[in-house]
Motif scaffolding. Sequence first.
Motif, PDB file in Angstrom:
ATOM      1  N   MET A   1      32.509  32.346 -39.438  1.00 27.96           N
ATOM      2  CA  MET A   1      31.901  33.669 -39.279  1.00 27.96           C
ATOM      3  C   MET A   1      31.522  33.946 -37.823  1.00 27.96           C
ATOM      4  SD  MET A   1      29.399  34.104 -42.580  1.00 27.96           S
ATOM      5  CE  MET A   1      28.654  35.587 -41.891  1.00 27.96           C
ATOM      6  N   VAL A   2      31.239  32.900 -37.073  1.00 27.32           N
ATOM      7  CA  VAL A   2      30.859  33.077 -35.671  1.00 27.32           C
ATOM      8  C   VAL A   2      32.001  33.702 -34.871  1.00 27.32           C
ATOM      9  CG1 VAL A   2      30.142  31.860 -33.579  1.00 27.32           C
ATOM     10  CG2 VAL A   2      29.245  31.143 -35.805  1.00 27.32           C
TER      11      VAL A   2
ATOM     12  N   HIS B   1      38.293  25.105 -44.782  1.00 30.03           N
ATOM     13  CA  HIS B   1      37.745  26.222 -45.547  1.00 30.03           C
ATOM     14  C   HIS B   1      38.741  26.701 -46.598  1.00 30.03           C
ATOM     15  CE1 HIS B   1      34.924  29.508 -46.151  1.00 30.03           C
ATOM     16  NE2 HIS B   1      35.916  30.386 -46.085  1.00 30.03           N
TER      17      HIS B   1
ATOM     18  N   VAL C   1      31.035  26.581 -47.849  1.00 33.27           N
ATOM     19  CA  VAL C   1      29.940  27.328 -47.237  1.00 33.27           C
ATOM     20  C   VAL C   1      29.726  26.887 -45.790  1.00 33.27           C
ATOM     21  CG1 VAL C   1      27.460  27.773 -47.325  1.00 33.27           C
ATOM     22  CG2 VAL C   1      28.794  27.779 -49.441  1.00 33.27           C
ATOM     23  N   ALA C   2      29.709  25.572 -45.564  1.00 36.83           N
ATOM     24  CA  ALA C   2      29.471  25.062 -44.208  1.00 36.83           C
ATOM     25  C   ALA C   2      30.577  25.495 -43.249  1.00 36.83           C
ATOM     26  CB  ALA C   2      29.362  23.537 -44.244  1.00 36.83           C
ATOM     27  N   SER C   3      31.833  25.338 -43.669  1.00 35.90           N
ATOM     28  CA  SER C   3      32.945  25.748 -42.796  1.00 35.90           C
ATOM     29  C   SER C   3      33.002  27.264 -42.650  1.00 35.90           C
ATOM     30  CB  SER C   3      34.272  25.212 -43.363  1.00 35.90           C
ATOM     31  OG  SER C   3      34.486  25.675 -44.685  1.00 35.90           O
TER      32      SER C   3
ATOM     33  N   VAL D   1      30.436  29.366 -42.570  1.00 30.28           N
ATOM     34  CA  VAL D   1      29.432  29.788 -41.586  1.00 30.28           C
ATOM     35  C   VAL D   1      29.969  29.601 -40.169  1.00 30.28           C
ATOM     36  CG1 VAL D   1      27.156  29.240 -40.647  1.00 30.28           C
ATOM     37  CG2 VAL D   1      27.478  29.372 -43.123  1.00 30.28           C
TER      38      VAL D   1
ATOM     39  N   VAL E   1      31.340  37.231 -48.011  1.00 31.02           N
ATOM     40  CA  VAL E   1      30.309  36.494 -47.271  1.00 31.02           C
ATOM     41  C   VAL E   1      28.905  36.734 -47.803  1.00 31.02           C
ATOM     42  CG1 VAL E   1      31.713  36.556 -45.188  1.00 31.02           C
ATOM     43  CG2 VAL E   1      29.938  38.285 -45.515  1.00 31.02           C
TER      44      VAL E   1
END
Length: 518
Positions: free
Chosen positions: A88-89, A119, A81-83, A85, A233
């Motif tokens: 996604m940028v 990820h 989840v952290a990677s 996000v 996502v």
Amino acid sequence: MNETDQTGLSKFAGNVKGLANTFIGSVFRNGKPTSDKTRASAVFNNFFLHIQGVKTHINTLRPSYTLGLGLITFFLLVIVVASGVFLMVYYNPSVENAYQSVKNINQVVFAGKVSRNVHKWAGEGMIVFLFLHMARVFFTGSYKAGREFNWVVGIVLLVLTFALNLSGYLLPWDQLSYWALVIVANIMQSPKELTDSLGLTKYFDVGTYTGNLFLGGSIPTKESLNRVYLFHVMVLPMVIYVVVGLHFWRIRKDGGMTKPDLFNTKASDMGIMVQPKKSGGIFPTHKTYGLMELARGKTPAVDKDVENTVMSWPNLLIAELAVLMFTLAGTLIYSYYMDAPLKEFANPLIPENPAKAPWYFLGLQELLSYSAFMGGTGLPGLALLGLALIPYLDREQDNVGVWFTSKMGKRIALESMVISIIVIIAMLAFAVNFGWLRNWFPEIPQLVITFVNPGTIWVGFMMLWSLCTIRRTGSTRMGAMALFVMFLVSYLILTYFATDMRGPNWDFYWSKSQWPIH
């Protein structure tokens, strides 16, 4: 300046100096966990920790029992989840820009390549450790004693984890992801084989409907990428969060981890735990007495602690932190040396040969080569149903919390593993060398091929072996043991076989060096 003003200013100055301590005290209202009472309050009153018990059984803290597999899977989800996000940028979910945005992440974005690797491998690591965790739960009989439904919740999480990884695999829009998308669409259209054989397609074409619903049409297009991205996502993560929360909540409400009925502490247990202090906190330094009613029965137990338990703070928290550090370090090291694959930009006119699904679906793709319906729908559905029904068909409560239940369980597991290896390898070798019914009888009805193929024969053999084991041992637990071991072995062998021994046109090759040069 009068005395009142000085007093007010001095109070304000004191408040400013003690601002940090006051803020920390407002967050952690029970103070430092220096006694068992404050340790219990720190867990019970914390939003993140209260899902754990105030006390933890020693058996739960033994590394040899849980192996930390469930925690590793959860921490891998957190890393994903952290990677994700972060990625996604920079990712652009459009057919025109998706591939280039992934290349930019690899080559331009600071730490982008490592983040994508993390990820990718953390997601696939979830599958590996989820299988290992499921095996640990099964072999210790931890799906019993009121935990039956939580086993079913775990099966749902297994399916969701597969779907989450698959949806992410399809996003780069390179040759690998595009043709994997085609394979997945073919799997979803697999019911059409059965409806065609029965003459029902013109009335009930469920295969074409599910395939078009997934792709947004008959071939992969920008609608396909948008739908996959939406699921990856948003939809799947939200569902996973809810199901993971339900899974943890049920563990708590079902009494925590299982433990053997006959449990004895070891000298090694004391070396990894902080023992409760029997002074201060909830243990007063003096005894008090009160007038009690005389009544029939036993007197209340006093000065007794819950047997073989220790405070969750700090014992369980230290163990969880150690597993987190191990998981994070392992993921980073692996991601540093192993890059996530990225091939050429997707080209519908140049198919991959062989076009393969992600490795965790290759066992299904092997079965798919014998029968589209059975490989894509029938056998996977039957496998999931069988796994979900295990705790309801095996209701023996003996030796719950003991690895393999008994010496007989170890013997049955070993027997089933050896038999599985021999039979499934022999079946694959036969199919490779001699073909199957379609090769022998070209005019044979497709309905016969659907229900009589290596996959269905293997499943029938597993069920027969399980029933024979139950009859031979008089134990449903041993029958379940045999079936589960054969399921794991068949998944591993089929996955390996399709990964390393299937080449162009899905033909058999001993190694990739034997593939024809294009």
